[in-house]
Scaffold this motif. Structure first.
Motif, mmCIF file in Angstrom:
data_model
loop_
_atom_site.group_PDB
_atom_site.id
_atom_site.type_symbol
_atom_site.label_atom_id
_atom_site.label_comp_id
_atom_site.label_asym_id
_atom_site.label_seq_id
_atom_site.Cartn_x
_atom_site.Cartn_y
_atom_site.Cartn_z
ATOM 1 N N TYR A 137 6.694 -1.168 -5.306
ATOM 2 C CA TYR A 137 5.675 -0.380 -5.992
ATOM 3 C C TYR A 137 4.407 -0.335 -5.142
ATOM 4 O O TYR A 137 4.164 -1.200 -4.298
ATOM 5 N N ASP A 138 3.616 0.711 -5.396
ATOM 6 C CA ASP A 138 2.245 0.737 -4.888
ATOM 7 C C ASP A 138 1.315 0.994 -6.066
ATOM 8 O O ASP A 138 1.770 1.170 -7.203
ATOM 9 N N LEU A 139 0.006 1.010 -5.806
ATOM 10 C CA LEU A 139 -0.990 1.032 -6.887
ATOM 11 C C LEU A 139 -1.933 2.216 -6.748
ATOM 12 O O LEU A 139 -2.152 2.738 -5.648
ATOM 13 N N GLU A 140 -2.524 2.622 -7.876
ATOM 14 C CA GLU A 140 -3.622 3.587 -7.875
ATOM 15 C C GLU A 140 -4.599 3.197 -8.973
ATOM 16 O O GLU A 140 -4.244 2.522 -9.944
ATOM 17 N N ASN A 141 -5.853 3.628 -8.822
ATOM 18 C CA ASN A 141 -6.845 3.313 -9.852
ATOM 19 C C ASN A 141 -6.815 4.363 -10.961
ATOM 20 O O ASN A 141 -5.997 5.296 -10.942
ATOM 21 N N ALA A 142 -7.721 4.236 -11.927
ATOM 22 C CA ALA A 142 -7.709 5.130 -13.086
ATOM 23 C C ALA A 142 -7.979 6.576 -12.707
ATOM 24 O O ALA A 142 -7.606 7.499 -13.445
ATOM 25 N N ALA A 143 -8.625 6.799 -11.570
ATOM 26 C CA ALA A 143 -8.899 8.158 -11.105
ATOM 27 C C ALA A 143 -7.747 8.747 -10.301
ATOM 28 O O ALA A 143 -7.842 9.884 -9.831
ATOM 29 N N PRO B 84 0.827 -1.213 0.000
ATOM 30 C CA PRO B 84 0.000 0.000 0.000
ATOM 31 C C PRO B 84 0.861 1.262 0.000
ATOM 32 O O PRO B 84 1.968 1.267 0.543
ATOM 33 N N ARG B 85 0.341 2.326 -0.579
ATOM 34 C CA ARG B 85 1.070 3.586 -0.575
ATOM 35 C C ARG B 85 1.161 4.167 0.828
ATOM 36 O O ARG B 85 2.198 4.699 1.229
ATOM 37 N N PHE B 86 0.084 4.070 1.575
ATOM 38 C CA PHE B 86 0.033 4.575 2.941
ATOM 39 C C PHE B 86 -0.495 3.480 3.854
ATOM 40 O O PHE B 86 -1.298 2.646 3.416
ATOM 41 N N ARG C 7 2.997 2.779 -9.225
ATOM 42 C CA ARG C 7 3.840 3.927 -8.885
ATOM 43 C C ARG C 7 4.999 3.433 -8.023
ATOM 44 O O ARG C 7 4.870 2.442 -7.300
ATOM 45 N N ARG C 8 6.113 4.107 -8.104
ATOM 46 C CA ARG C 8 7.229 3.785 -7.209
ATOM 47 C C ARG C 8 6.787 4.016 -5.764
ATOM 48 O O ARG C 8 6.162 5.038 -5.447
ATOM 49 N N HIS C 9 7.119 3.082 -4.907
ATOM 50 C CA HIS C 9 6.719 3.200 -3.503
ATOM 51 C C HIS C 9 7.773 3.989 -2.737
ATOM 52 O O HIS C 9 8.945 3.590 -2.664
#
Length: 494
Positions: free
Chosen positions: A330-336, A294-296, A456-458
Motif C-alpha cells: 500500500y501507499d498513502l495519501e492525505n485528506a486532500a 511511497p507511491r512514487f 491506496r493499493r501500491h
C-alpha cells in the motif's frame, strides 16, 4: 514520533541544557534554517545558542554529493560553518565507500552530574527541511523539493524513537567510534580536498573530553543497536570487515515470524532482502506481509525513475509469486488526495519485536551505507486477544502492539482502541477494503464524501524493456550497491 512531535520534543530537551552539558549528533542532511517549532527557533540558531551558553556541541554530517544531483552538500556545509563559527564542532564526514553515504540519524543529550536525565533519539528523521509534519500530513512549510506529484509542500511520514537508560551510552559509543576514526574526514581526491579547504573544515576531529557515566536503568524494555558499515579501504577500525547486524537481525526475526510482518519503508528494494521474507512466507503458511511504501520515488525523472522502480518491482514480483494471497503493498495519501512520501523505517513482527531506525529495506542499507537502527523487545505481555500471534508461546507484547495500532489507526482512519485492529489476520481485509473504497472514489471522479483512511493499493509505474537495458546496471552499481566483502557476496550471506 512524527517529525513535528520529534522536533518539539528535541527542542524542549535542548532548551533545558546548561553550561557543561553536551549534545552529540549525526545526520545525513542538516538544514540550519529548519524550524523546530512553527515560530522557531531554527536548528542552527538553537544549537548556536547552546554553544554560547557553554554547552558542548559536536556533530558529524555526511559530506554529501553535489546539490546539482539533488543532494545536500551546501546545506550540510552551512550547518557546520554556522556552528563552528561560535565554538561548536560540526564536521563533514566522507569516510564511506564509493557511492556510499553516512545515513545514521542520532542525537544524544547528556547532563553533567545528572545522567538519569540523559536522552537519545534514533530513527529516520533528519534535522532538515521537509520533516516537520504530523499525522494529518499537511507537509512541512519548509519543504524539500521531491517529485512534483507530492505537491509544493510534500506530505511526509516518518518515525523516530526517544531512548533513555543505559542504551543512551551505547548510542553515544556509535558516535564516538566514528569521531575517533583516525582516517581523514575527506576522501583523498583533489576535488574532495578542495571542497574541504574551501569550507575551512579540519581533516581530523579534535579529541573528545572525558566521558560521563552511562545513565541508570529507565525501563524494562531491551534495546539492541543494529548497525551497517560497508567493507572499505582503509577499513573502519571498529568494523574492519564492515558490519551488517541490521541485516543479520532482520534475517533472524523473519525466520521466527509466524503471523504478521508489518513494515513501512522508503524503498523495499533488493532481491536479497525480498528473498529472506519469501523464505519466511514459504516456511510459515499462516504468515502475512503488509508493507507501506511511497507511491512514487522522491526522484522519478527519466534517468532516476527507472532504476528507483526496478528493484522494488522485482522484490514485489518475487514475494507475490511465493504467496500471492498473503502479501499486500500500500501507499498513502492525505485528506486532500496528495500522496504522502513514506520515509519511515519501521518493522513489527508478530507484535513481539519491532525496529525503528535509519536503515531501509534494500541492499544499500544492509551492506553499504552507515546505518543505525534500534530493535526493541518489551517483556510486558499484552493480555488482549489474540494474546500469542506467533503461536510459539512468546505472547504479544505491549510496546510493539501499541506501535502497530498507532500506525494502523492513522492509516485506516480508526481510533487506536478499535477492536478490529487488534488481530492482524482480521484486519487484513480491512486494509484491502479501505484501499478499494478509496481507489474506487478516485476512479469515480471523487464524487460524494471521501472514504475514510489514507491507504491506496501500491501500483508502481512499469519499467520498459528498453529502460531495463541501462537501468539494471545503474541500479546495481549506483542505486543499490553491495558493500559486503567478496567472500560474503559469493556465499550470499550477511
Amino acid at each position: 514520533m512524527h517529525g513535528a512531535t520529534y522536533f518539539r520534543r528535541l527542542h524542549d530537551a535542548l532548551q533545558q541544557l546548561q553550561s557543561g552539558d553536551r549534545v552529540y549528533f549525526t545526520d545525513w542532511r542538516g538544514d540550519p534554517d529548519e524550524r523546530l517549532l512553527p515560530d522557531g527557533p531554527t536548528v542552527g540558531g538553537l544549537l548556536c545558542e547552546l554553544v554560547q551558553r557553554g554547552v558542548e556541541v559536536r556533530g558529524l554530517v555526511w559530506r554529501s554529493h553535489s546539490d546539482l544531483l539533488q543532494f545536500s552538500a551546501t546545506e550540510n556545509e552551512h550547518l557546520g560553518e554556522q556552528l563552528n563559527a561560535v565554538g561548536g564542532e560540526v564536521l563533514l564526514d566522507q569516510r564511506v565507500r564509493w557511492f556510499g553515504s553516512h545515513h545514521q540519524k542520532l542525537v544524544v543529550v547528556r547532563h553533567r552530574g545528572a545522567p538519569e536525565r540523559d536522552l537519545a533519539f534514533v530513527g529516520g528523521i533528519d534535522l532538515c527541511h521537509g520533516r516537520r509534519d504530523d499525522a494529518d500530513h499537511g507537509g512541512d512549510p519548509q519543504t524539500q523539493p521531491i517529485d512534483r506529484r507530492y505537491g509544493r509542500q510534500a506530505p511526509w511520514h516518518d518515525a523516530t524513537l526517544e531512548l533513555a537508560g543505559p542504551v543512551v551510552g551505547e548510542v553515544l559509543r556509535t558516535f564516538v567510534e566514528r569521531w575517533d576514526d583516525p582516517h581523514p574526514l575527506d576522501r583523498r581526491t583533489p576535488y574532495r580536498m578542495l571542497l574541504h579547504r574551501l569550507a575551512r573544515m579540519p581533516r581530523h576531529p579534535e579529541p573528545l573530553p572525558e566521558r560521563f557515566p552511562d545513565p541508570p536503568p529507565a525501563g524494562p524494555q531491551a534495546v539492541q543497536l543494529l548497525r551497517t558499515y560497508g567493507a572499505r579501504r582503509p577499513p573502519y577500525p571498529f568494523a574492519p570487515r564492515g558490519e551488517r547486524t541490521v541485516a543479520q537481525a532482520y534475517t533472524h526475526a523473519f525466520s521466527q515470524a509466524r503471523s504478521c510482518i508489518y513494515l513501512e519503508d522508503q524503498y523495499l528494494w533488493s532481491e536479497p532482502v525480498a528473498r529472506g521474507i519469501a523464505e519466511a512466507l514459504e516456511r510459515a503458511p499462516g504468515l502475512r506481509l503488509l508493507a507501506v511504501v511511497p507511491r512514487f520515488p522522491d526522484a522519478d525523472g527519466r534517468l532516476t525513475g527507472p532504476p528507483n522502480r526496478l528493484g522494488q518491482i522485482a522484490a514485489m514480483r518475487l514475494l507475490q509469486e511465493v504467496a500471492p494471497d498473503r502479501v499486500a503493498f500500500y501507499d498513502l495519501e492525505n485528506a486532500a488526495g496528495v500522496p504522502v512520501y513514506v520515509h519511515a523505517k519501521v518493522c513489527v513482527v508478530d507484535d513481539v519485536w519491532f525496529t525503528c531506525g535509519s536503515d531501509n529495506f534494500n541492499r544499500r542499507s544492509w551492506t553499504n551505507d552507515s546505518e543505525l537502527t534500534c530493535a526493541v523487545l518489551d517483556p510486558e505481555l499484552d493480555d488482549r486477544e489474540p494474546r500469542d500471534l506467533s503461536g510459539t508461546g512468546d505472547g504479544a507484547r505491549r510496546l510493539p502492539r501499541a506501535l502497530r495500532l498507532q500506525l494502523w489507526s492513522e492509516h485506516l482512519g480508526l481510533p487506536q482502541d478499535a477492536p478490529e485492529l487488534l488481530d492482524p489476520e482480521a484486519a487484513w481485509d480491512l486494509w484491502r477494503t479501505t484501499a478499494e473504497e478509496l481507489d474506487a472514489w478516485h476512479a469515480g471522479g471523487r464524487r460524494g464524501p471521501r472514504p475514510r483512511g489514507q491507504v491506496r493499493r501500491h501500483r508502481p509505474d512499469p519499467v520498459s524493456r528498453w529502460q531495463r537495458l541501462w537501468a539494471e546496471p545503474l541500479y546495481r552499481t549506483v542505486f543499490d550497491p553491495d558493500g559486503r566483502p567478496r567472500s560474503l557476496r559469493r556465499a550470499g550471506r550477511f
